[in-house]
Design a protein around this motif. Sequence first.
Motif, PDB file in Angstrom:
ATOM      1  N   SER A  83       0.824  -1.213   0.000  1.00 32.67           N
ATOM      2  CA  SER A  83       0.000   0.000   0.000  1.00 32.67           C
ATOM      3  C   SER A  83       0.857   1.262   0.000  1.00 32.67           C
ATOM      4  CB  SER A  83      -0.933   0.003   1.218  1.00 32.67           C
ATOM      5  OG  SER A  83      -0.191  -0.018   2.422  1.00 32.67           O
ATOM      6  N   GLU A  84       1.980   1.242   0.732  1.00 27.20           N
ATOM      7  CA  GLU A  84       2.833   2.424   0.802  1.00 27.20           C
ATOM      8  C   GLU A  84       3.499   2.718  -0.536  1.00 27.20           C
ATOM      9  OE1 GLU A  84       2.532   0.489   4.812  1.00 27.20           O
ATOM     10  OE2 GLU A  84       2.953  -0.186   2.772  1.00 27.20           O
ATOM     11  N   HIS A  85       4.023   1.690  -1.165  1.00 25.41           N
ATOM     12  CA  HIS A  85       4.716   1.896  -2.439  1.00 25.41           C
ATOM     13  C   HIS A  85       3.740   2.177  -3.573  1.00 25.41           C
ATOM     14  CE1 HIS A  85       7.494  -0.475   0.092  1.00 25.41           C
ATOM     15  NE2 HIS A  85       8.350   0.415  -0.349  1.00 25.41           N
ATOM     16  N   SER A  86       2.559   1.565  -3.506  1.00 29.99           N
ATOM     17  CA  SER A  86       1.522   1.898  -4.477  1.00 29.99           C
ATOM     18  C   SER A  86       1.135   3.366  -4.348  1.00 29.99           C
ATOM     19  CB  SER A  86       0.291   1.015  -4.254  1.00 29.99           C
ATOM     20  OG  SER A  86      -0.764   1.374  -5.134  1.00 29.99           O
ATOM     21  N   ALA A  87       1.058   3.841  -3.100  1.00 30.13           N
ATOM     22  CA  ALA A  87       0.726   5.249  -2.872  1.00 30.13           C
ATOM     23  C   ALA A  87       1.771   6.169  -3.494  1.00 30.13           C
ATOM     24  CB  ALA A  87       0.616   5.524  -1.374  1.00 30.13           C
ATOM     25  N   ILE A  88       3.053   5.873  -3.252  1.00 30.32           N
ATOM     26  CA  ILE A  88       4.122   6.699  -3.831  1.00 30.32           C
ATOM     27  C   ILE A  88       4.081   6.624  -5.341  1.00 30.32           C
ATOM     28  CG2 ILE A  88       6.626   7.009  -3.995  1.00 30.32           C
ATOM     29  CD1 ILE A  88       5.474   7.809  -1.275  1.00 30.32           C
ATOM     30  N   PHE A  89       3.885   5.435  -5.877  1.00 30.45           N
ATOM     31  CA  PHE A  89       3.782   5.212  -7.323  1.00 30.45           C
ATOM     32  C   PHE A  89       2.693   6.099  -7.924  1.00 30.45           C
ATOM     33  CE2 PHE A  89       2.261   2.423 -10.900  1.00 30.45           C
ATOM     34  CZ  PHE A  89       3.424   2.428 -11.650  1.00 30.45           C
ATOM     35  N   GLN A  90       1.549   6.168  -7.241  1.00 30.48           N
ATOM     36  CA  GLN A  90       0.438   6.981  -7.739  1.00 30.48           C
ATOM     37  C   GLN A  90       0.740   8.476  -7.588  1.00 30.48           C
ATOM     38  OE1 GLN A  90      -3.615   5.430  -6.682  1.00 30.48           O
ATOM     39  NE2 GLN A  90      -2.440   3.806  -5.666  1.00 30.48           N
ATOM     40  N   CYS A  91       1.391   8.855  -6.483  1.00 33.37           N
ATOM     41  CA  CYS A  91       1.700  10.274  -6.254  1.00 33.37           C
ATOM     42  C   CYS A  91       2.775  10.791  -7.211  1.00 33.37           C
ATOM     43  CB  CYS A  91       2.156  10.491  -4.813  1.00 33.37           C
ATOM     44  SG  CYS A  91       0.865  10.221  -3.580  1.00 33.37           S
ATOM     45  N   LEU A  92       3.581   9.890  -7.768  1.00 37.76           N
ATOM     46  CA  LEU A  92       4.626  10.281  -8.719  1.00 37.76           C
ATOM     47  C   LEU A  92       4.133  10.294 -10.163  1.00 37.76           C
ATOM     48  CD1 LEU A  92       7.692   8.274  -7.328  1.00 37.76           C
ATOM     49  CD2 LEU A  92       7.374  10.754  -7.257  1.00 37.76           C
ATOM     50  N   ASN A  93       2.925   9.798 -10.375  1.00 39.03           N
ATOM     51  CA  ASN A  93       2.394   9.679 -11.734  1.00 39.03           C
ATOM     52  C   ASN A  93       2.401  11.024 -12.456  1.00 39.03           C
ATOM     53  OD1 ASN A  93       1.637   7.490 -13.261  1.00 39.03           O
ATOM     54  ND2 ASN A  93      -0.217   7.075 -12.076  1.00 39.03           N
ATOM     55  N   GLY A  94       3.088  11.084 -13.571  1.00 35.17           N
ATOM     56  CA  GLY A  94       3.129  12.301 -14.378  1.00 35.17           C
ATOM     57  C   GLY A  94       4.049  13.377 -13.861  1.00 35.17           C
ATOM     58  N   GLU A  95       4.765  13.105 -12.785  1.00 31.03           N
ATOM     59  CA  GLU A  95       5.654  14.100 -12.183  1.00 31.03           C
ATOM     60  C   GLU A  95       7.115  13.810 -12.548  1.00 31.03           C
ATOM     61  OE1 GLU A  95       4.613  16.702 -10.593  1.00 31.03           O
ATOM     62  OE2 GLU A  95       2.514  16.174 -10.229  1.00 31.03           O
ATOM     63  N   ASN A  96       7.955  14.817 -12.366  1.00 29.91           N
ATOM     64  CA  ASN A  96       9.385  14.702 -12.640  1.00 29.91           C
ATOM     65  C   ASN A  96      10.100  14.285 -11.357  1.00 29.91           C
ATOM     66  OD1 ASN A  96      12.118  15.058 -13.203  1.00 29.91           O
ATOM     67  ND2 ASN A  96      11.798  16.926 -14.387  1.00 29.91           N
ATOM     68  N   LEU A  97      10.759  13.127 -11.380  1.00 31.09           N
ATOM     69  CA  LEU A  97      11.430  12.614 -10.189  1.00 31.09           C
ATOM     70  C   LEU A  97      12.493  13.588  -9.678  1.00 31.09           C
ATOM     71  CD1 LEU A  97      11.385  10.073  -8.369  1.00 31.09           C
ATOM     72  CD2 LEU A  97      13.268   9.185  -9.739  1.00 31.09           C
ATOM     73  N   ILE A 150      -3.681  -3.875  -4.837  1.00 35.94           N
ATOM     74  CA  ILE A 150      -3.509  -5.086  -5.653  1.00 35.94           C
ATOM     75  C   ILE A 150      -4.188  -4.895  -7.005  1.00 35.94           C
ATOM     76  CG2 ILE A 150      -4.222  -7.504  -5.880  1.00 35.94           C
ATOM     77  CD1 ILE A 150      -3.904  -7.729  -2.803  1.00 35.94           C
ATOM     78  N   GLN A 151      -5.426  -4.442  -6.972  1.00 36.79           N
ATOM     79  CA  GLN A 151      -6.175  -4.254  -8.215  1.00 36.79           C
ATOM     80  C   GLN A 151      -5.522  -3.201  -9.096  1.00 36.79           C
ATOM     81  OE1 GLN A 151     -10.601  -4.251  -8.256  1.00 36.79           O
ATOM     82  NE2 GLN A 151     -10.410  -2.171  -9.071  1.00 36.79           N
ATOM     83  N   TYR A 152      -5.033  -2.121  -8.490  1.00 40.11           N
ATOM     84  CA  TYR A 152      -4.400  -1.070  -9.289  1.00 40.11           C
ATOM     85  C   TYR A 152      -3.156  -1.592  -9.996  1.00 40.11           C
ATOM     86  CZ  TYR A 152      -2.397   3.428 -10.619  1.00 40.11           C
ATOM     87  OH  TYR A 152      -1.873   4.466 -11.347  1.00 40.11           O
ATOM     88  N   ALA A 153      -2.374  -2.415  -9.290  1.00 39.01           N
ATOM     89  CA  ALA A 153      -1.181  -2.992  -9.908  1.00 39.01           C
ATOM     90  C   ALA A 153      -1.553  -3.879 -11.087  1.00 39.01           C
ATOM     91  CB  ALA A 153      -0.396  -3.803  -8.876  1.00 39.01           C
ATOM     92  N   MET A 154      -2.647  -4.618 -10.960  1.00 38.71           N
ATOM     93  CA  MET A 154      -3.066  -5.541 -12.012  1.00 38.71           C
ATOM     94  C   MET A 154      -3.678  -4.842 -13.220  1.00 38.71           C
ATOM     95  SD  MET A 154      -4.675  -8.377  -9.426  1.00 38.71           S
ATOM     96  CE  MET A 154      -5.516  -9.361 -10.654  1.00 38.71           C
ATOM     97  N   THR A 155      -4.202  -3.630 -13.016  1.00 38.84           N
ATOM     98  CA  THR A 155      -4.884  -2.928 -14.117  1.00 38.84           C
ATOM     99  C   THR A 155      -4.128  -1.703 -14.614  1.00 38.84           C
ATOM    100  OG1 THR A 155      -6.160  -1.529 -12.586  1.00 38.84           O
ATOM    101  CG2 THR A 155      -7.128  -3.649 -13.224  1.00 38.84           C
ATOM    102  N   TYR A 156      -3.027  -1.338 -13.927  1.00 40.30           N
ATOM    103  CA  TYR A 156      -2.291  -0.117 -14.276  1.00 40.30           C
ATOM    104  C   TYR A 156      -2.038  -0.054 -15.784  1.00 40.30           C
ATOM    105  CZ  TYR A 156       1.533   3.193 -14.745  1.00 40.30           C
ATOM    106  OH  TYR A 156       2.317   4.247 -15.143  1.00 40.30           O
ATOM    107  N   PRO A 157      -2.278   1.146 -16.401  1.00 40.12           N
ATOM    108  CA  PRO A 157      -2.641   2.447 -15.803  1.00 40.12           C
ATOM    109  C   PRO A 157      -4.146   2.685 -15.680  1.00 40.12           C
ATOM    110  CG  PRO A 157      -2.159   2.748 -18.107  1.00 40.12           C
ATOM    111  CD  PRO A 157      -1.964   1.278 -17.838  1.00 40.12           C
ATOM    112  N   ALA A 158      -4.963   1.671 -15.999  1.00 42.62           N
ATOM    113  CA  ALA A 158      -6.415   1.837 -15.885  1.00 42.62           C
ATOM    114  C   ALA A 158      -6.863   1.613 -14.444  1.00 42.62           C
ATOM    115  CB  ALA A 158      -7.124   0.864 -16.822  1.00 42.62           C
ATOM    116  N   ARG A 159      -8.087   2.014 -14.149  1.00 40.26           N
ATOM    117  CA  ARG A 159      -8.690   1.772 -12.837  1.00 40.26           C
ATOM    118  C   ARG A 159     -10.065   1.142 -13.051  1.00 40.26           C
ATOM    119  NH1 ARG A 159      -6.185   4.679  -8.520  1.00 40.26           N
ATOM    120  NH2 ARG A 159      -4.714   6.267  -9.257  1.00 40.26           N
ATOM    121  N   LEU A 160     -10.360   0.110 -12.274  1.00 39.33           N
ATOM    122  CA  LEU A 160     -11.663  -0.536 -12.308  1.00 39.33           C
ATOM    123  C   LEU A 160     -12.451  -0.171 -11.054  1.00 39.33           C
ATOM    124  CD1 LEU A 160     -10.754  -4.176 -13.466  1.00 39.33           C
ATOM    125  CD2 LEU A 160     -11.547  -2.270 -14.878  1.00 39.33           C
TER     126      LEU A 160
END
Length: 379
Positions: A148-162, A267-277
Amino acid sequence: MRKIAVIGSTGSIGTQTLDVVMQHPEQFVIEGLAAGSNIDMFVQQVNAFRPKKASIGSKQLAEQVAPLLPADVELYYGEQGLIEVAAGTDADFVLSAIVGSAGLPPTLAAIAEGKTIGIANKETLVTAGHIVTELAKQKGVKLVPVDSEHSAIFQCLNGENLNEVDHITLTASGGAFRDLTRAQLQNVTLEDALKHPNWSMGAKLTIDSATMVNKGLEVIEAHWLFDLPYDKIKVLLHPESIIHSFVEYRDGSIIAQLGTPDMRVPIQYAMTYPARLASASKRLSLAEVGKLHFREMDEERFPCLRLAYECGKIGGTATTVFNAANEVAVARFMSRAIPFMQIETIIEEVLSKHIPVAKADLETIQAADRWARETAALL
């Protein structure tokens, strides 16, 4: 339709993954399932999902379950079975959810075959992060975080410059003993340690949460997943587990990911990335929550987190040994051979005896892992 293989199918993450699959049967098909020793659940799963390949922990268990499985399912066992399920099917997404460093060989095999990896087994990156990430880069494979923590960071970095990230912060519930002093920890029991206040997780992970080893492993994993130095990775106690983690950018803006404590969402977000169900998970109501609380992390109270940072900065086999020593210490605690506080003592003593090897190859890493386990078993 996405084709899925699950390594660690009878564990907490594995069962919740299959729950997501059942909620969206039009989106996913199970190509492979691998489990350890929970044969009753394994038989139920294989009969329900009918994967092309399945694997159980040992030859003896395989002989026991074979008559109970569909005739068209190819049955394997042991480490080779994990590799077959991870790399030997038509699955395009492999969820690595097996507990411990046993997840490394099948994950490497799946990467070599070009499959997208859902990383729920943090020990894979802790044990051999430089090897895993380099191979993924060579093969053009995406490592999608499931924690959950790494998924959160992954989502917060989406479209951003590291390069514009000031730091990331992983939140920690604090585990079963977050409100106890070190003096009060002297007499805690296994049953006490397994009472996580927020999350439903496997036994080993729940104990790691109580020692804060789990958060230390997550810090090391974040280093490899997001290519960030350790001084840009922070940890904050957040008892409610509503803000799963957040990113602060150099302009002072903070982007956080919030949600109820339900692992089916990442879990679901990882399986469907970049889509959301759509998800059946309970929706977050901030009005109901009312208040959120935060506390600075006390590394004197949680010395295992300090050790994880130290090992991460040293690199090489230091993190391998940290993880292996912890796995043995936790197993000994779960068998009631040692008290809770001895987990951290064993980890620190094993590390004190180890001479780290930088940029170790796989053979050296495996040798360090074996040495750490043997040493931890004797302390």
